[in-house]
Design a protein around this motif. Structure first.
Motif, PDB file in Angstrom:
ATOM      1  N   THR A  26       0.825  -1.204   0.000  1.00 40.49           N
ATOM      2  CA  THR A  26       0.000   0.000   0.000  1.00 40.49           C
ATOM      3  C   THR A  26       0.862   1.257   0.000  1.00 40.49           C
ATOM      4  O   THR A  26       0.621   2.205  -0.756  1.00 40.49           O
ATOM      5  CB  THR A  26      -0.933   0.001   1.231  1.00 40.49           C
ATOM      6  OG1 THR A  26      -1.696  -1.214   1.265  1.00 40.49           O
ATOM      7  CG2 THR A  26      -1.873   1.190   1.203  1.00 40.49           C
ATOM      8  N   SER A  27       1.870   1.266   0.852  1.00 41.70           N
ATOM      9  CA  SER A  27       2.742   2.442   0.971  1.00 41.70           C
ATOM     10  C   SER A  27       3.507   2.702  -0.317  1.00 41.70           C
ATOM     11  O   SER A  27       3.655   3.856  -0.752  1.00 41.70           O
ATOM     12  CB  SER A  27       3.720   2.243   2.134  1.00 41.70           C
ATOM     13  OG  SER A  27       3.035   2.058   3.359  1.00 41.70           O
ATOM     14  N   SER A  28       4.013   1.649  -0.940  1.00 43.07           N
ATOM     15  CA  SER A  28       4.800   1.840  -2.156  1.00 43.07           C
ATOM     16  C   SER A  28       3.926   2.293  -3.326  1.00 43.07           C
ATOM     17  O   SER A  28       4.352   3.102  -4.159  1.00 43.07           O
ATOM     18  CB  SER A  28       5.545   0.547  -2.510  1.00 43.07           C
ATOM     19  OG  SER A  28       4.638  -0.524  -2.717  1.00 43.07           O
ATOM     20  N   LEU A  29       2.681   1.789  -3.387  1.00 43.83           N
ATOM     21  CA  LEU A  29       1.765   2.260  -4.420  1.00 43.83           C
ATOM     22  C   LEU A  29       1.473   3.752  -4.262  1.00 43.83           C
ATOM     23  O   LEU A  29       1.496   4.522  -5.229  1.00 43.83           O
ATOM     24  CB  LEU A  29       0.453   1.473  -4.362  1.00 43.83           C
ATOM     25  CG  LEU A  29       0.487   0.046  -4.931  1.00 43.83           C
ATOM     26  CD1 LEU A  29      -0.791  -0.689  -4.573  1.00 43.83           C
ATOM     27  CD2 LEU A  29       0.688   0.064  -6.448  1.00 43.83           C
ATOM     28  N   ILE A  30       1.223   4.165  -3.024  1.00 40.57           N
ATOM     29  CA  ILE A  30       0.915   5.573  -2.768  1.00 40.57           C
ATOM     30  C   ILE A  30       2.119   6.453  -3.077  1.00 40.57           C
ATOM     31  O   ILE A  30       1.975   7.548  -3.642  1.00 40.57           O
ATOM     32  CB  ILE A  30       0.447   5.752  -1.317  1.00 40.57           C
ATOM     33  CG1 ILE A  30      -0.941   5.127  -1.149  1.00 40.57           C
ATOM     34  CG2 ILE A  30       0.430   7.225  -0.916  1.00 40.57           C
ATOM     35  CD1 ILE A  30      -1.465   5.125   0.269  1.00 40.57           C
ATOM     36  N   ALA A  31       3.306   5.975  -2.738  1.00 42.36           N
ATOM     37  CA  ALA A  31       4.509   6.742  -3.072  1.00 42.36           C
ATOM     38  C   ALA A  31       4.608   6.960  -4.580  1.00 42.36           C
ATOM     39  O   ALA A  31       4.995   8.045  -5.042  1.00 42.36           O
ATOM     40  CB  ALA A  31       5.753   6.020  -2.552  1.00 42.36           C
TER      41      ALA A  31
ATOM     42  N   GLY B  32       3.507   8.564   7.029  1.00 41.94           N
ATOM     43  CA  GLY B  32       4.587   9.451   6.621  1.00 41.94           C
ATOM     44  C   GLY B  32       4.682   9.600   5.115  1.00 41.94           C
ATOM     45  O   GLY B  32       5.110  10.648   4.614  1.00 41.94           O
ATOM     46  N   ILE B  33       4.272   8.583   4.391  1.00 41.63           N
ATOM     47  CA  ILE B  33       4.307   8.628   2.931  1.00 41.63           C
ATOM     48  C   ILE B  33       3.045   9.274   2.372  1.00 41.63           C
ATOM     49  O   ILE B  33       3.097  10.160   1.514  1.00 41.63           O
ATOM     50  CB  ILE B  33       4.486   7.210   2.359  1.00 41.63           C
ATOM     51  CG1 ILE B  33       5.881   6.680   2.700  1.00 41.63           C
ATOM     52  CG2 ILE B  33       4.254   7.195   0.848  1.00 41.63           C
ATOM     53  CD1 ILE B  33       6.053   5.201   2.438  1.00 41.63           C
ATOM     54  N   ALA B  34       1.892   8.873   2.872  1.00 37.14           N
ATOM     55  CA  ALA B  34       0.618   9.322   2.302  1.00 37.14           C
ATOM     56  C   ALA B  34       0.200  10.690   2.803  1.00 37.14           C
ATOM     57  O   ALA B  34      -0.508  11.423   2.096  1.00 37.14           O
ATOM     58  CB  ALA B  34      -0.477   8.303   2.616  1.00 37.14           C
TER      59      ALA B  34
ATOM     60  N   PHE C 157      -6.151   4.439  -1.610  1.00 42.81           N
ATOM     61  CA  PHE C 157      -6.161   5.394  -0.501  1.00 42.81           C
ATOM     62  C   PHE C 157      -7.219   5.018   0.541  1.00 42.81           C
ATOM     63  O   PHE C 157      -7.011   5.229   1.740  1.00 42.81           O
ATOM     64  CB  PHE C 157      -6.389   6.822  -1.013  1.00 42.81           C
ATOM     65  CG  PHE C 157      -5.139   7.486  -1.504  1.00 42.81           C
ATOM     66  CD1 PHE C 157      -4.110   7.783  -0.625  1.00 42.81           C
ATOM     67  CD2 PHE C 157      -4.978   7.808  -2.840  1.00 42.81           C
ATOM     68  CE1 PHE C 157      -2.946   8.399  -1.065  1.00 42.81           C
ATOM     69  CE2 PHE C 157      -3.820   8.418  -3.303  1.00 42.81           C
ATOM     70  CZ  PHE C 157      -2.794   8.716  -2.413  1.00 42.81           C
ATOM     71  N   ARG C 158      -8.349   4.464   0.116  1.00 43.36           N
ATOM     72  CA  ARG C 158      -9.338   3.997   1.082  1.00 43.36           C
ATOM     73  C   ARG C 158      -8.800   2.795   1.860  1.00 43.36           C
ATOM     74  O   ARG C 158      -9.082   2.624   3.048  1.00 43.36           O
ATOM     75  CB  ARG C 158     -10.650   3.624   0.388  1.00 43.36           C
ATOM     76  CG  ARG C 158     -11.383   4.769  -0.297  1.00 43.36           C
ATOM     77  CD  ARG C 158     -11.607   5.943   0.635  1.00 43.36           C
ATOM     78  NE  ARG C 158     -12.348   5.574   1.831  1.00 43.36           N
ATOM     79  CZ  ARG C 158     -12.560   6.374   2.860  1.00 43.36           C
ATOM     80  NH1 ARG C 158     -12.074   7.609   2.847  1.00 43.36           N
ATOM     81  NH2 ARG C 158     -13.250   5.965   3.909  1.00 43.36           N
ATOM     82  N   LEU C 159      -8.027   1.969   1.192  1.00 40.24           N
ATOM     83  CA  LEU C 159      -7.341   0.863   1.881  1.00 40.24           C
ATOM     84  C   LEU C 159      -6.396   1.421   2.935  1.00 40.24           C
ATOM     85  O   LEU C 159      -6.329   0.916   4.073  1.00 40.24           O
ATOM     86  CB  LEU C 159      -6.579   0.017   0.861  1.00 40.24           C
ATOM     87  CG  LEU C 159      -5.740  -1.146   1.417  1.00 40.24           C
ATOM     88  CD1 LEU C 159      -6.642  -2.224   1.999  1.00 40.24           C
ATOM     89  CD2 LEU C 159      -4.861  -1.738   0.313  1.00 40.24           C
ATOM     90  N   ALA C 160      -5.665   2.476   2.588  1.00 41.75           N
ATOM     91  CA  ALA C 160      -4.750   3.108   3.540  1.00 41.75           C
ATOM     92  C   ALA C 160      -5.495   3.638   4.763  1.00 41.75           C
ATOM     93  O   ALA C 160      -5.004   3.574   5.888  1.00 41.75           O
ATOM     94  CB  ALA C 160      -3.968   4.233   2.862  1.00 41.75           C
ATOM     95  N   TRP C 161      -6.706   4.164   4.545  1.00 46.44           N
ATOM     96  CA  TRP C 161      -7.507   4.670   5.664  1.00 46.44           C
ATOM     97  C   TRP C 161      -7.869   3.535   6.622  1.00 46.44           C
ATOM     98  O   TRP C 161      -7.764   3.663   7.845  1.00 46.44           O
ATOM     99  CB  TRP C 161      -8.773   5.335   5.137  1.00 46.44           C
ATOM    100  CG  TRP C 161      -9.750   5.756   6.207  1.00 46.44           C
ATOM    101  CD1 TRP C 161     -10.976   5.208   6.462  1.00 46.44           C
ATOM    102  CD2 TRP C 161      -9.581   6.805   7.162  1.00 46.44           C
ATOM    103  NE1 TRP C 161     -11.574   5.842   7.513  1.00 46.44           N
ATOM    104  CE2 TRP C 161     -10.735   6.834   7.968  1.00 46.44           C
ATOM    105  CE3 TRP C 161      -8.554   7.713   7.420  1.00 46.44           C
ATOM    106  CZ2 TRP C 161     -10.900   7.746   9.014  1.00 46.44           C
ATOM    107  CZ3 TRP C 161      -8.727   8.630   8.458  1.00 46.44           C
ATOM    108  CH2 TRP C 161      -9.886   8.634   9.241  1.00 46.44           C
TER     109      TRP C 161
END
Length: 494
Positions: A301-306, A377-379, A413-417
């Motif tokens: 998830t973090s790498s996709l958002i980056a 920290g990434i998103a 991003f909803r997954l990140a939430w």
């Protein structure tokens, strides 16, 4: 042993169980929207036992007939068996990204630990040991979904245990017991088949509070009061919370009759402490394997958002990704090290090295915040401000960025939430930090059982000092494995 399908699991849930949610009794847990996501997730696990491509993961042939049985209840006898169990745990964990900690293959590991402790229990009460063996076969034969609880309600710890209204029992004339009181954090109990109660050892534990037993979820006099449900919304807006929220509950016993054959320990404080050492070894192994999968989900998830935000070239972002990756690989390394240093019990069970698992679990809890901190920290604000499904068509909210379309980015991003910002994330954090008792008590318990003699002997030898009775060089000869002897007097290296 017949394997259950998801439909059979669901059908068994309409059994008159007493489950309460938001102050009202739930007429049918299967039809309750708050519980349906987790029920469907469990049913999918049961159905996967019948998928030919997963047959080796979920089943094994037994006896001359070669009939299939479920690997969920397999007793490990070798390192190979443990690694196969690890593969099963990893596979099931990936179905929910490691966010479900009480899937059907988890509590059987605790029950196998209790079965391992039956040898110790038999020295004091042969009937209790026989009850454990029969109960294990009952659960195995029915392919049952088990829930359990160790936890008592949080109270003033300055008060003696015997003065607190913890769950307790009185003996009955028929050899059974009558139980009253409450257990906390009975995760997934409202949607399980059976409920196992364990009393953890504690200072001042009174004999009438020292009890291990099991009952069906629909037992008369047993009520489950669900915690506050998480906010409900469109499945697109809560890709994890809408499907994988394991309901936690209080289990309230109101003069519940537990038959004689379902009592495993009663009234023996010393035996509770002795049996406790055997219970959680395989459970900690499950936690580590699953936690590594969850780290994979955070990393993905973090790498996709980056990538969406064009941040891959920034050193700080790469360090955040590296922290998440290191956490996952470290957890996985602890699990692999424990697999490679198998110990055998007197009952012939193979266990991953308990000391390595204990240290790995403490590491996992101490550094769990790295997952959430790294993702946030990434998103940044995007974790909070990602549009929901109802706002997805508003053109001004389209998310320009690199890679992926608008809908892909919105969903990630909803997954990140769900992973790092919302109510589901908060419950996940509490579960991981306090799963397997709190960190402070685990640290102290680990050190209290730690044998310092080998390390002290080594230090004295190199200092040129020598205590009476010590043999020069003994520490070097014994090596670090000498410090494993304290873990369990019943364990022997293979």
């Amino acid at each position: 042993m017949p394997l259950r399908r998801g439909a059979q699991y669901k059908a068994a849930l309409d059994d008159g169980r007493d489950v309460h949610l938001l102050g009202k009794k739930v007429p049918s847990v299967v039809r309750e929207p708050v519980l349906s996501g987790a029920i469907d997730a469990v049913a999918q696990i049961y159905d996967r036992q019948f998928a030919p491509e997963f047959a080796e993961l979920f089943t094994l042939a037994e006896g001359e007939s070669g009939s299939l049985s479920g690997r969920m209840y397999q007793i490990p006898r070798s390192e190979h068996d443990i690694r196969q169990r690890g593969a099963l745990i990893d596979h099931v964990a990936r179905m929910s990204g490691g966010t479900m900690g009480r899937t059907p293959e988890y509590v059987p590991l605790v029950l196998i630990g209790l079965l391992d402790a039956a040898g110790v229990i038999a020295r004091k009460n042969a009937e209790w040991a026989q009850n454990i063996a029969r109960y294990y076969e009952h659960c195995r034969a029915g392919d049952l979904f088990l829930s359990h609880s160790f936890a008592d309600r949080q109270v003033d710890r300055a008060t003696e245990s015997k003065k607190i209204a913890h769950l307790s029992y009185v003996p009955m004339e028929d050899g059974g017991i009558e139980v009253s009181g409450i257990k906390a954090v009975a995760t997934s109990a409202p949607i399980a088949d059976e409920f196992i109660v364990f009393t953890p050892p504690r200072n001042g534990l009174a004999p009438h509070q020292a009890v291990f037993f099991a009952v069906p979820i629909n037992t008369a006099g047993l009520r489950f009061i669900c915690r506050q449900p998480l906010p409900q919304g469109a499945a697109d807006d809560h890709p994890l919370g809408g499907r994988f929220d394991e309901m936690d509950a209080w289990a309230i016993f109101d003069r519940v009759h537990v038959p004689r054959e379902r009592v495993f320990v009663a009234g023996d404080v010393e035996l509770v402490a002795m049996a406790w050492r055997n219970l959680l070894t395989l459970a900690y192994y499950h936690i580590l394997v699953r936690s590594a999968v969850k780290a994979d989900l955070f990393l993905g998830t973090s790498s996709l958002i980056a990538g969406y935000l064009g941040l891959n070239a920034f050193q700080g972002i790469r360090e955040n990704l590296a922290d998440i990756a290191r956490y996952g690989d470290t957890i996985r390394a602890f699990a692999r090290a424990a697999e490679a240093d198998v110990v055998l019990t007197r009952g012939g069970m193979a266990m991953p090295n308990p000391r390595i698992l204990a240290v790995g679990h403490m590491y996992a809890v101490e550094h769990h915040h790295r997952l959430r901190d790294g993702l946030v920290g990434i998103a940044g604000q995007s974790v909070l401000m990602s549009p929901g499904a109802a706002d997805a068509e508003i053109p001004e909210l389209a998310a320009p960025g690199q890679g992926g379309g608008d809908e892909e980015r919105r969903r990630v991003f909803r997954l990140a939430w769900d992973l790092a910002g919302g109510a589901f994330a908060g419950r996940q954090y509490l579960f991981e930090v306090f799963n397997g008792r709190d960190l402070t008590r685990n640290r102290l318990a680990f050190f209290e059982r730690f044998d310092l003699k080998a390390s002290q002997t080594l230090a004295l030898a190199l200092a040129g000092a020598k205590r009476a009775g010590d043999t020069e060089g003994a520490a070097v000869a014994r090596g670090p494995n000498a410090m494993n002897a304290h873990l369990n007097e019943d364990r022997r290296s293979p």
